[in-house]
Structures are given as C-alpha cells and as structure tokens.
Design an enzyme around this catalytic site. Structure first.
Site, mmCIF file in Angstrom:
data_model
loop_
_atom_site.group_PDB
_atom_site.id
_atom_site.type_symbol
_atom_site.label_atom_id
_atom_site.label_comp_id
_atom_site.label_asym_id
_atom_site.label_seq_id
_atom_site.Cartn_x
_atom_site.Cartn_y
_atom_site.Cartn_z
ATOM 1 N N CYS A 8 13.352 10.926 7.763
ATOM 2 C CA CYS A 8 13.091 10.312 9.295
ATOM 3 C C CYS A 8 14.337 10.632 9.842
ATOM 4 C CB CYS A 8 12.518 9.005 9.367
ATOM 5 S SG CYS A 8 13.525 7.855 8.385
ATOM 6 N N LYS A 18 0.926 -0.879 0.130
ATOM 7 C CA LYS A 18 -0.117 -0.191 0.000
ATOM 8 C C LYS A 18 0.901 1.298 0.096
ATOM 9 C CE LYS A 18 -1.982 3.030 2.072
ATOM 10 N NZ LYS A 18 -2.018 4.364 1.677
ATOM 11 N N GLU A 43 9.459 1.313 11.155
ATOM 12 C CA GLU A 43 10.392 2.302 10.760
ATOM 13 C C GLU A 43 9.801 3.690 11.065
ATOM 14 O OE1 GLU A 43 12.385 4.898 9.877
ATOM 15 O OE2 GLU A 43 12.316 4.185 7.663
ATOM 16 N N GLU A 97 9.587 16.074 15.949
ATOM 17 C CA GLU A 97 9.731 15.847 14.322
ATOM 18 C C GLU A 97 8.833 16.706 13.540
ATOM 19 O OE1 GLU A 97 10.947 12.098 11.675
ATOM 20 O OE2 GLU A 97 8.938 12.108 12.285
#
Length: 500
Positions: A304, A195, A270, A401
């Site tokens: 990331c 996906k 992750e 973040e």
C-alpha cells in the site's frame, strides 16, 4: 502432487499443515463452518489448488463474536493482570520465532512471495511486533489531571480496553497485518475476531494454533476464514462488536464505515496509497537506484505504501531511470520457494488482469512501458516489473493505486519547494512519501509540506514497531504500530472526585 507441496525445501510440518482439514477457531476449539461449506485456496505461483478452508458466514461470525463477548465480559481475560498479558505475548512471540521457517513457508505458498523475504520481513518483524507490544502492557494507562474548577478535587483518567474487536486483514502481508492488529489489541486487554483474506488464510490459522499453545484463554482470539462479502461484512456490521479494524482498499474501507454505523462502533482503517518519491539532483544515483527499485517493486509491488510515483530532477532523470530499470530487469522472477527468487507472482488471475489492464491503458495514452510483460516463469500469475516513462499526471497509471509492479517515472526542472509539494500532494491518498537529497534544509521543508502519514528521507519506509503507520485523506483513519496503535483499542474515562 502439485509443485508447491512437492517442493524439496518444504518441511514435513508445513506439508502436514497444508494437507489437514482447516476449520474455524471459535472459543478455543476448531470446527467446520455451520453451513459445511469450504473455500478453495490457490497457490498463486502455480494457479493450482493448494488446500481448502472453512467458508465462515454470518452465523459463524456470530458464534465467534459471542465467544469473544463472553471472554471479555465474563471470562478470565478481564482479570488477567498487565504483567501476565505481557508474559503471554512473549510466549506467543517465542513460539512464532521457534516456528519461523514453517510460517515463512506457509506465507510463501499462500501469497507467492519469496520465502527468504517472508522469513526475514514478514515473520521475524512480526515476532518483534508482538514483543514490542508486550512491553507496553505495564506502561500504558491514564494520568492525573489538575482541574481549575472551584474546590478541592482528585481527577484522573483511565485507559480501558474497548471490548470486542473485529479485525479484517489483507492478502499482501497476511501474517504481518494480522499481528499488527492482534498484538496491540491483546496488550490493551481486548478480545478479537480475526477475518483473514480469503486468498491467504493459512498463516492466520497457524497463528491461531500458536495462540492456544501460548496459553491465551479460549475466546480471546477467534479466527474465522471466509469471503469478504459474507464473513467480512457480517463482522463489520455485528452489533456486539465494539470496534472494527480494517486494512485493505479504500473502496472496501468505505463499505466498512457504512456497516459500522449501526452501533457506532469505533473504526480504524489502513487503506490505499499512491506514494510519491522526489529525487533531487544531488542524489547519488548508483546508491539510489536499488533502493528505489525496492520501494516500488518489493512484494511484487503489492504494498500500500509502495513508492510508485517517481519524480526525478531532469539533470539525472535519464541516468537514474535507466539504472532502476536495469536493476529490476536483473531480478529473478520465479516460484516463491525457490531460493534465488527475487520477485514472486501477483496474488491472483484477477490481480494479473488488473495490472495488465493498467499497462494497456498507459500504452494507449502514450506512455513508454519498459518491461511489464507476462513472465513464463511458471503457470502462475507472473509479470515482469514495469517502468513507465512519458507519463502525465492525468493518466490512470499515475492517479490510481495499481497494487502491482508498476513504477511511473516523471521529471521535474524547477526545485521550488512549494511546487514540488503540490506535485506530491496531487492525489486522493496520503499514506507515504519519500525524498532523496543531501540537503537537510530542503528535506525538512518538503517533508513539512507533504500530506502523508509517513515521510522518509533517503529511505522510503522504516518498518519499525515504534513508528506509527497510517495515512492522511483517503488512506485511512488512525495509526498502527507505536503507542498510537494502543489508543485504537482503548477508551478514555475521566474520573473526578470532590474532596470537599
């Protein structure tokens, strides 16, 4: 005709692919979503409609899972020998290499990133990732075990493919993240329902075509485009999926874990990061500044593991921060297909609002913001790189973040190792970190104390297929790349035979 499709650098193959109808790949065939719905795919460099793809939902996920289940349980895939899996993966890698320019153009159109980086980093490193895991198919197995119970025994372990795998990938590296998951899963002998992110589905769909062209059997790799809250959620919760692999935000990762509890499927994650970079006073400032700029601002900071918390010894703080800002201030911000573009747009208006919101909060909290202004490069979602000074550990820009081109620069006076490790570890995350010093004793001591899945010394990250990648704490579970990635897609079985 919109700017993206009309760009003079685009090949006719890329234009034709974007214009065509885009369905779901299920059991080796392309079809519309069962509902008939589609979703709009935007060009982030122009904020214009790029194309439409099928909007798969729970019913489509179920069809794809059934196809993957049949391919795993009753189809030919379980009978394909490891050497043949290797040949199929090599064929896929060769096809990706042959179509590298087209894949890079699609990635640039879809994500906005500079096409030169898309080719060199996203596409070619993905080719090498597939080849790397092709090499593992004949080398990854169990072992014999000497047991100590009374009697004579022959005991051994086997590594068996885990089964049907659901894989959900993000929009920042659409092709790369898909390959990071598909390659080890295929090497291990699993079947897949992929996906892609709804913002960036195009290279996943083109990859699906290349999978079929490579001769990988129907049902082994299925691609379902759709929204996360519908298709993604259905995949994570599906009772016939044996494992879910997710890359994305920590917030969504926690939802994936909850959805997976129904049948206790295996989960690898992750997730996010807020990576520290610690620069000691013996660092070569002129050499470090461009590298630190890349660590923080590559891919418009939508990485990331980006090095976004910069701690610099006070002796070189002013000089280094000025050189980092001078470096990024000279980058050309523009449309990804333009050859001289160094930094493209943010992925969406939503992400643009998120980044500018953090910058407004930083200014209100007393930080000095260099850059961070809306860019008039085009009508897309552009912003200039931002280097922040006078930041404090309590500020949201330091703790959360942001996933944008924002670097928080702070100074330190005391070079005591334990204190610096505490600063680096003052986060909920633990994905990556880096250290810059010529003193290897200092580097080894600090690297040992930092709680992160990857630590670079005089480099921020090394994107090699053999190096495991993943995080501590809320940066995720498990490791991608390297031998460790294969472990995510296998189960260990112990066999003990009594020879008496």
């Amino acid at each position: 005709m919109q700017r993206g499709i009309a760009h003079p650098s685009l090949s006719e193959a890329t234009r034709e692919f974007v214009r065509r109808a885009h369905g779901l790949l299920i059991d080796g065939k392309w079809s519309e979503a069962q509902s008939g719905r589609t979703l709009d795919v935007e060009d982030p460099g122009t904020a214009e409609l790029l194309t439409r793809v099928a909007a798969g939902e729970a019913a489509d996920i179920d069809r794809a899972v059934q196809a993957a289940r049949q391919a795993f349980d009753g189809g030919p895939w379980r009978r394909v020998k490891p050497a043949e899996r290797a040949r199929l993966l090599w064929k896929l890698a060769d096809l990706m290499h042959d179509h590298a320019d087209e894949l890079a153009q699609l990635e640039s159109l879809d994500n906005g990133k500079p096409v030169v980086f898309a080719r060199a980093v996203d596409v070619l490193s993905s080719v090498e990732m597939v080849r790397y895991f092709a090499g593992w198919t004949t080398k990854f197995g169990g072992e014999t075990v000497d047991v100590s119970v009374p009697g004579e025994w022959h005991a051994y372990t086997t590594r068996e493919p885990i089964g049907v795998v659901g894989q959900i990938v993000p929009w920042n590296y659409p092709l790369g993240m898909a390959v990071w998951k598909i390659a080890p899963a295929l090497a291990a002998g699993c079947t897949i329902v992929l996906k892609p992110a709804e913002q960036t589905p195009l290279t996943a769909l083109r990859l699906g075509e290349l999978v079929l062209e490579a001769g990988i059997p129907p049902g082994v790799v299925n691609v379902v485009t759709g929204y996360g809250e519908t298709a993604g959620a259905a995949l994570a919760a599906h009772p016939q999926v044996d494992k879910i692999a997710f890359t994305g935000s920590t917030e969504v990762g926690k939802l994936v874990v909850q959805a997976a509890l129904g049948n206790m499927k295996r989960v690898s994650l992750e997730l996010g990061g807020k990576s520290p970079v610690i620069v000691f006073p013996d660092t070569d400032v002129a050499k470090a500044a461009p590298a630190l700029a890349r660590a923080a601002f590559f891919n418009t900071g939508q990485v990331c593991s980006a090095g976004t918390r910069l701690y610099v010894h006070e002796r070189i703080y002013d000089e280094l921060v000025e050189q980092v800002y001078t470096e990024v201030a000279g980058w050309r911000i523009g449309y990804g297909l333009d050859a001289d573009t160094k930094m493209g747009p943010l992925i969406s208006a939503e992400q643009h609002a998120r980044v500018t919101g953090f910058l407004e909060a930083a200014r209100a909290d007393g930080a000095t913001v260099l850059g961070g202004a809306p860019s008039d490069a085009t009508r897309g979602h552009f912003i200039t790189p931002a280097v922040l000074k006078d930041t404090l550990p309590t500020m949201s820009v330091v703790r959360e973040e942001i996933f944008g081109p924002v670097l928080c620069a702070m100074s330190f006076r005391d070079s005591e190792i334990e204190r610096l490790a505490a600063i680096a570890n003052d986060t909920n995350y633990g994905l990556a970190a880096s250290i810059r010093t010529r003193d290897l004793s200092v580097a080894h001591k600090l690297a040992r104390r930092i709680k992160a899945g990857s630590v670079g010394v005089n480099v921020h990250s090394v994107p090699d297929p053999a190096l495991p990648f993943g995080g501590f704490r809320q940066s995720g579970w498990g490791r991608e790349r390297g031998r460790e990635a294969l472990e995510l897609y296998t189960e260990v079985k112990s066999v003990a035979i009594n020879l008496d």
